[in-house]
Design an enzyme around this catalytic site. Structure first.
Site, short mmCIF file in Angstrom:
data_model
loop_
_atom_site.label_atom_id
_atom_site.label_comp_id
_atom_site.label_asym_id
_atom_site.label_seq_id
_atom_site.Cartn_x
_atom_site.Cartn_y
_atom_site.Cartn_z
N GLY A 156 0.53 -0.91 -0.05
CA GLY A 156 0.10 0.07 0.14
C GLY A 156 0.86 1.26 0.09
O GLY A 156 2.01 1.24 0.46
N LYS A 177 7.24 -0.46 6.74
CA LYS A 177 6.75 0.79 6.46
C LYS A 177 7.81 1.85 6.27
O LYS A 177 8.77 2.10 7.39
CB LYS A 177 5.56 1.24 7.71
CG LYS A 177 4.95 2.58 7.15
CD LYS A 177 3.84 2.93 8.24
CE LYS A 177 3.33 4.14 7.85
NZ LYS A 177 2.00 4.36 9.01
N ASP A 309 -8.00 7.15 11.80
CA ASP A 309 -7.71 6.97 10.43
C ASP A 309 -8.58 5.43 10.17
O ASP A 309 -7.70 5.00 9.38
CB ASP A 309 -6.29 7.13 10.07
CG ASP A 309 -6.42 7.44 8.48
OD1 ASP A 309 -7.44 7.75 7.53
OD2 ASP A 309 -5.23 7.34 8.01
#
Length: 534
Positions: A156, A177, A309
């Protein structure tokens, strides 16, 4: 005179040296220079302003005619595309703000909102070599020394980072990440530039008071750019909800993490709104929605530590080998830390809405910063339902097909003044409604902004799952509101009063259970109602 000349040359030399050093440390990428990004932004903003002047404001229009509305829509679309091009070129913070614009369906023309929505799922990605450089800089070793394999295609891509699947030398499969290069270094200049752009936008659309968006972004951005903080948030929420065996939060590999690199346990699952995945794996959408509702009700009304989120890419679902449903909560960079007073006031607001107590709605809206008759609009924004439905009772009126768009929740608002909008839609009263929405967002307690965003994202998930009409949503939330309200009252009372408050709380919860079982019997039948309550 000589001193002034010396200082001038000194400043020029310092500026050139700083620019040269910035280029050197960023692989001589001119896009990393603040002056380049600032100039590009200024040119784009001027271009947008000239587009409106050249294409729309070159003549006097009758603003009630279909011709004007069509021309205005066309120019909005052109301007939105120009801004999108700027955002995709500058990346980083610009994408973050663009994503916010894509969520402001109450405030901005639909052409801007729809154009920016692409950034939620198709944010530009960086080549893997750029990410390797960040890993080398932060972890002070080569990726080849840490990872046995590292997939080039990201799992992603977001505004500030992208995530890749990898395998450690120890054999463990992880999610890595990595922050986009140059984001942190340019964030301060970028936010100043975005502030300028918003000021220009406000001059074009004087009714859109969105300076709060810049202020919130300036406050939240440094937090989101710190991946150490994100790791701590993940561990904190995992501890708070360890009682729920159905919730998974990825484990953090601290020895391989830094402020720009976060290595986590890789957990596989399907996006919460992937209906094909849910059907294929025989997952009950109502069970998924109930778990999400339970989790977020406890976050907002009980712990006050709220994952802010919850878009579909950050909540995964899966069925375990033991045939149990699991939810996986990802991306812990941004959390709202709610004060006890806010939770108490917000709980009471929801109870007043669920009890259809208009006087209490006004009172508790005022405690959250909303003045006068705007309490009705605020109630619609909080619930996402039309005012008529709020007044009939949320638990008694099912969602209609017309309520798919957020604009429908702003119908028939209770303005007790000449601006009454009874029986009219948002679209036909844009110039009247939008200033009031802007006023709400300017007035409301700042903690409410992230909650409104969270509420909208959760409702979007429920809409996709087609589970809006489940009664457990209000049942669980009502219980959390009652518990939060009484907990705050007990904290302010003497020991002799606490026992009485506990008894009252138990009685209120008993009545709630009876009421929602009754509502379930009417709407769903005995077995389904019993299944949802149990």
């Amino acid at each position: 005179m000589l001193l002034r000349r010396f200082l001038g040359y000194g400043a020029l030399t310092a500026g050139l040296t700083s620019a040269g050093w910035s280029l050197h440390t960023n692989d001589y990428n001119p896009n990393s220079l603040g002056i380049v990004r600032l100039t590009r932004s200024a040119v784009a903003v001027v271009d947008v302003a000239l587009t409106y002047k050249r294409e729309l404001y070159y003549r006097e229009w009758d603003k009630t005619t279909p011709e004007y509305k069509a021309e205005k829509s066309r120019v909005h679309k052109i301007a939105a595309e120009k801004l999108l091009q700027l955002i995709c070129t500058n990346k980083g913070v610009y994408i973050k703000v663009g994503q916010h614009i894509g969520a402001l369906e109450y405030l901005l023309p639909k052409e801007f909102v729809q154009t920016m929505k692409v950034l939620h799922s198709n944010a530009p990605q960086n080549p893997i070599e750029d990410l390797y450089k960040v890993i080398r800089q932060d972890l002070r070793c080569n990726p080849e020394d840490i990872f046995d394999s590292f997939e080039r295609e990201p799992l992603g891509t977001a505004s500030l980072a992208q995530v890749h699947k990898a395998r450690l030398k120890t054999g463990e499969v992880v999610a890595v990440k990595v922050q986009h290069p140059y984001v942190k270094g340019n964030s301060r200049v970028d936010m100043k530039t975005m502030e300028l752009a918003v000021n220009v936008l406000a001059r074009i659309f004087p009714d859109f008071k969105i300076h709060w968006l810049v202020e919130e972004s300036k406050k939240n951005l440094p937090i989101e750019l710190d991946f150490i903080n994100e790791g701590r948030n993940a561990e904190k929420v995992a501890r708070q909800f360890e009682k729920y065996s159905w919730l998974r939060v990825p484990k953090i590999y601290w020895k391989l993490s830094s402020s720009r690199v976060l290595v986590m346990e890789y957990l596989e699952g399907g996006h919460v709104t992937d209906l094909d995945y849910i059907r294929h794996n025989k997952i009950d959408p109502f069970a998924v929605a109930n778990r999400i509702g339970q989790l977020y009700s406890e976050m907002i009304f009980t712990t006050g530590f709220v994952h802010s989120d919850p878009h579909p890419g950050n909540i995964l679902v899966r069925r375990t080998p033991q045939n149990r449903l699991e939810l996986i909560l990802l991306d812990h960079g941004l959390y709202a830390n709610l004060t006890d007073k806010f939770r108490y006031d917000y709980s009471n607001l929801w109870l007043s809405i669920l009890n259809v107590d208009r006087k209490a709605m006004r009172k508790h809206s005022e405690e959250l910063g909303i003045k006068g008759d705007l309490y009705g609009l605020f109630a619609c924004m909080v619930t996402g339902r039309p005012w008529e439905t709020v007044m009939q009772g949320l638990t008694k009126v099912k969602y209609s097909k017309e309520e798919v768009s957020p604009e429908e929740s702003l119908k028939t608002l209770p303005f007790e003044n000449p601006l009454s909008l009874q029986k009219n839609t948002l679209q036909s009263n844009t110039s009247l409604v939008l200033p009031h929405i802007s006023d709400v967002l300017e007035q409301v307690d700042r903690q409410m902004l992230l909650i409104l965003k969270t509420n909208d994202l959760i409702r979007g998930i429920e809409s996709t799952l087609r589970t809006q009409n489940r009664m457990t949503a209000f049942w669980v939330m009502s219980k959390c509101c009652v518990q939060s309200s009484y907990a705050q009252q007990r904290a302010q009372q003497t020991t002799s009063s606490i026992l009485w408050l506990k008894l009252r709380e138990r009685w209120e919860l008993f009545k709630l259970n009876c009421y929602y079982l009754y509502i379930g019997l009417i709407n769903f039948g005995f077995l389904e109602a019993l299944k949802q309550v149990i």
